[in-house]
Design an enzyme around this catalytic site. Structure first.
Site, PDB file in Angstrom:
ATOM      1  CB  SER A 127      -0.895  -3.318   4.967  1.00  0.00           C
ATOM      2  OG  SER A 127      -1.630  -2.731   3.918  1.00  0.00           O
ATOM      3  CE1 TYR A 152       3.288  -0.648   3.395  1.00  0.00           C
ATOM      4  CE2 TYR A 152       1.178  -1.107   2.355  1.00  0.00           C
ATOM      5  CZ  TYR A 152       1.908  -0.710   3.461  1.00  0.00           C
ATOM      6  OH  TYR A 152       1.266  -0.390   4.628  1.00  0.00           O
TER       7      TYR A 152
END
Length: 336
Positions: A127, A152
């Site tokens: 990501s 995350y």
């Protein structure tokens, strides 16, 4: 080829599975169908290809090691695209355990299965959030990513480190793709494009954080899928120019690569909202608010390495991408 895809009820996973089937591959999909957002959308995505003769589906959680092993043993995939993950930056502030189960424990099960079943290439979703507090733009895979600002992001950076370990120890070719703000038809309801569309269509105000100074490298789903397929087909190799005294974080002496995958054209958030309003035919109030915890001001992908190695060339303009997204949104929600 036989390709195992995790997260096939998800946004990118379903689009990838559909494209692989169109080109003639055999696909085994795994998804746990969790309720992080409306499961009805996940079922609708799957319905596009679930009955295809070359598609098999397994409802399972990657944290279930026996289920993962069963999938690999029965399907014997040649290549794997691991797109399943607990997504979302802000949700990681509320439910950190789910990120450990899915993104760490689940990814370990995938790595182990790839190792023991002689998988030719593992491509996995990282990501843009790994860049965290970085302010140098555009973001390059050669930049250090040691300061994540959400769990995350930390879990995605951990995936890259774990993958390198397996590439180094066991010769497993791995490629991580750092996704940059994917949008388009069948997108996630928790991401800004869908949230904006919902609010604009109902005439409700939009919360715009960082006082509207955000910019994002919005990347249309078709361009993302094209990049993933090209990467799957381009098996990671050791970098012959890798310098152990001045290592490049994006490559290794092992068969390991990390790439950015984005549009390489950041767009101001207010411009994106303006395009949404134009296509939906109404304007709404924008409430300018401070930055949220775990968020970053700007994202911009340097995709030169992916262009060089696999010929990646995103070509969907923000204007065309928003137009297609809104057309799908109207149809899906039965709007005039």
């Amino acid at each position: 080829m036989r390709i195992l895809v995790t997260g096939t009820a998800g946004f990118v996973g379903s689009a990838l599975a559909e494209r692989l089937l169109v080109r003639g591959d055999e696909v085994h999909g795994i998804d746990n169908h969790n309720d992080y957002y409306d499961p009805a959308l996940k079922e609708a995505r799957l319905a596009r290809f679930a009955g295809h003769p070359r598609y098999t589906h397994q409802r399972a959680d990657l944290a279930d090691g026996e289920a993962v092993e069963q999938a690999f043993a029965s399907f014997q995939p040649q290549r794997v695209a691991n797109l399943a993950a607990q997504a979302g930056v802000r949700y990681s502030l509320k439910n950190p355990q789910s990120y450990v189960r899915s993104n760490l424990v689940g990814f370990t099960h995938i790595l182990e299965a790839c190792r023991h079943h002689a998988v030719e290439h593992l491509v996995y979703a990282s990501s843009s959030s790994v860049y965290g507090a970085n302010r140098k733009l555009p973001f390059s895979v050669e930049d250090p990513v040691d300061h994540p600002v959400s769990l995350y992001a930390a879990s995605k950076k951990a995936n890259e480190l774990m993958a390198h370990t397996y590439s180094h120890l066991f010769g497993l070719p791995t490629t991580g793709l750092r996704f940059f703000t994917v949008y388009g038809p069948w997108g996630r309801p928790d991401m800004s494009p869908m949230l904006f569309a919902d609010r604009i269509s109902r005439g409700e105000p939009i919360d715009v954080f960082n006082f509207g100074n955000h910019s994002r490298d919005f990347t249309y789903i078709d361009d993302i899928v094209e990049g993933v397929i090209r990467t799957l087909d381009h098996v990671a190799q050791p970098d012959p120019s890798h310098d152990v005294e001045q290592p490049n974080p994006g490559s290794s002496q092992a068969p390991y690569r990390v790439y950015n995958i984005g549009n390489d054209q950041p767009v101001q958030l207010l411009r994106f909202i303006e395009l949404m309003e134009q296509n939906l035919g109404r304007s709404v109030e924008k409430r300018l608010l401070p930055m949220q915890p775990g968020d970053v001001p700007d994202t911009w992908a340097d995709v030169s390495a992916l262009r060089r190695d696999v010929g990646y060339a995103p070509n969907t303009s923000i204007e065309e991408g928003v137009r297609r997204f809104v057309a799908w949104y109207r149809e899906y929600h039965h709007l005039p």
